[in-house]
Design an enzyme around this catalytic site. Structure first.
Site: not given
Ligand SMILES: Cc1cc2nc3c(=O)[nH]c(=O)nc-3n(C[C@H](O)[C@H](O)[C@H](O)COP(=O)(O)OP(=O)(O)OC[C@H]3O[C@@H](n4cnc5c(N)ncnc54)[C@H](O)[C@@H]3O)c2cc1C
Ligand code: SF4
Length: 524
Positions: A118, A122, A209, A274, A313, A315, A463
């Protein structure tokens, strides 16, 4: 206290605003990150200088590659800005055509190929693209001046060549409750105080990220908000080194291998990053506030952001190219590259990889103009792309592990290879084809481990699952747009069952099938 108050003595980081602009190369970018005195915790300690930390540095190198690509290949990595009149890094460009969006995807694929991980820029790119149209539409409704402020901010970012991190996902506490219903109000980022100068925010954003590798952060709400969540409807930009911000670094699987030798790291040069970002009454001057209280626009922002981001994505297809190449190389080193089931597995990996790319790039081609003039990708295809991404890399990874053999997880360490006695044994017994150096065989196995189980599996697998929303989030968007009643009427008509004929596709493009039949570029 006024949202429209003229700008008054905002905090401005001397380091980020004055000393280091404009940044054009990877080397200049890395230099720009030094000496910011960020409060970054890793392994329970404050990191004196993130740039020099061996666990952090590979993620900085990956961002640096976005600058070097733009310098080497300006057509791909940069774009002509209507605001500065000059070429700017494509990650800072707002798309004003379908072609711009397509070029973003091509750049993302190339960077995935170059880094195998990554490259982190983006989220900021998709944030500025979605804010262009949302600030415009908030102003139309509320008579505010967010769009003008936002354009001034983007122009500054372009002039300096800064990296912007997109901070959307809150820590969220009890997922069954709205922000204002949480036992602790800080589980979603919110405004704690408004003054003549600006707003103060508190709360924490998770999984951010590249945040430590950025110069600026744009904070945005993460979900649909109601009137009682008004203080959570805050969008604003603040420098990464603003007072009141603490970063807690996220551990990645096998990250400490970056502190060891070369081979065992798998991909010594590049990784993702992250961290959790904690805002303890951090200040945003009014000039950098792009939404404050217009809660009814939070869902529009989230939907437009995720639409851009879900087709970003592609990417993963650049990273997939590397993994397919690694699998083919290990088969070659093992002497079986031409065997039929190996060829077939490489074909399958390619088919899966291009399926992701096909839907992502199609979403960009099927883009349409917003009222502000920015172009938005097709939401249905963006969601289909991202949904593929939650599954297909796992299958590609499974096939890569199949071709690699068990040695990818039982391989002795680099220290053994270099050992005066056991080294000779390793070289002798871990040889594949006679022409191939044992060390090269070890290197390619470590790369596959790195991408499917190790440090860069964070970016390639988990991710892919959760970034830009977990799988269910895409299924909801797909179900909203699948027009099942229209499709039933098509079927009934052909089957001779009495029913209303399906509507002719409309030119407004509001429904997915309308967009399918619209002229390219969303225009009639
Ligand atoms: C490596 C990585 C990089 C990321 N980078 C960024 C970033 O740069 N900026 C950023 O803003 N975000 C970033 N994210 C966040 C990403 O958008 C969230 O991980 C994603 O939206 C899921 O939220 P959560 O991790 O809090 O999981 P949770 O909300 O805890 O979800 C876990 C599970 O529970 C379910 N769930 C959650 N709430 C409910 C509900 N109310 N009802 C039913 N099911 C539910 C979900 O569908 C999922 O299956 C990143 C995530 C990862 C893993
Ligand atoms: S789109 Fe791909 S490379 Fe770009 S920030 Fe997200 S995971 Fe990283």
């Amino acid at each position: 206290m006024s949202k429209g108050h003229p700008m008054a003595t905002p905090f401005r980081s001397v380091k980020t605003e004055q000393a280091i602009a404009p940044i054009r190369t990877g080397e200049e970018y890395i230099a720009s990150l030094r000496g910011r005195e960020l409060k970054v915790y890793l392994f329970g300690e404050l990191v004196p200088e993130p740039v020099d930390h061996p666990v952090i540095r590979p993620s900085i190198n990956a961002v640096a590659e976005t600058y070097d690509l733009a310098a080497r290949n300006p057509e791909l990595g940069s774009a002509l800005s209507p605001y500065t009149g000059e070429r700017v890094n494509r990650f800072l460009h707002v798309a004003t055509s379908a072609e711009d969006l397509v070029m973003q995807n091509k750049m993302q694929r190339r960077l995935g190929q170059l880094t195998g991980t990554c490259f982190q820029r983006c989220v900021g790119m998709d944030a500025i693209n979605s804010l262009h149209s949302v600030t415009y539409e908030v102003d139309q409704d509320h008579g505010t001046s967010y769009h003008e402020r936002f354009l001034a901010f983007v122009t500054r970012m372009q002039r300096h060549g800064f990296v912007i991190g997109g901070a959307m996902t809150d820590v969220k506490g009890d997922r069954g409750k709205a922000p204002h219903e949480q036992a602790d109000p800080d589980l979603f980022v919110h405004v704690t105080r408004r003054t003549d100068e600006g707003v103060y925010i508190r709360g924490a954003k998770a999984h951010q990220t590249g945040c430590i590798n950025s110069h600026w952060l744009i904070v945005m709400p993460t979900l649909r908000l109601g009137a009682e969540d008004r203080d959570y409807a805050i969008v604003g930009a603040l420098p990464v080194d603003a007072p009141g911000i603490t970063y807690v670094y996220g551990r990645q699987s096998c990250d400490t291998r970056s502190m060891e030798g070369d081979i065992d790291a798998g991909n010594k040069r590049f990784s993702g990053q992250e961290a959790m970002v904690v805002f303890d009454d951090a200040f945003i001057p009014w000039e950098n506030v792009f939404m404050d209280g217009e809660h009814e626009f939070a869902s529009m922002l989230v939907e437009r952001f995720t639409c851009y981001h879900r087709r970003s994505y592609v990417c993963k297809t650049g990273v997939g190219d590397v993994l397919i190449g690694a699998a083919a190389t290990v088969a070659d080193y093992n002497g079986v590259e031409k065997v039929s089931h190996i060829r077939d597995k490489l074909v399958e990996m390619t088919h899966l990889n291009e399926t992701i790319y096909g839907t992502g790039i199609a979403s960009s081609y099927q883009a349409a103009p917003m009222k502000s003039g920015a172009y938005l990708a097709d939401d249905m295809l963006a969601n289909v792309c991202k949904h593929h991404v939650t599954r297909l890399p796992y299958e590609i990874g499974r096939l890569a592990q199949d071709l690699a053999g068990g040695l990818m997880v039982t391989l002795p360490s680099e220290q053994e290879l270099d050992h005066p006695e056991v080294g000779a044994i390793i070289r002798k017994y871990l040889k594949g084809r006679v022409e191939v150096d044992t060390e090269d065989r070890m290197r390619i196995l470590r790369l596959i481990e790195n991408m499917t189980l190790g440090r860069n599996a964070v970016g390639y697998l988990t991710e892919s699952m959760h970034g830009a929303g977990s799988p269910q989030a895409q299924r909801i968007q797909i179900s909203r747009q699948m027009q099942i009643e229209t499709k039933k009427r098509m079927a009934k008509g052909l089957a001779g069952i009495a029913s209303e004929p399906p509507d002719e596709p409309s030119r407004d493009g509001a429904q997915y099938l309308d967009r399918v039949f619209r002229a390219v570029d969303g225009k009639d």
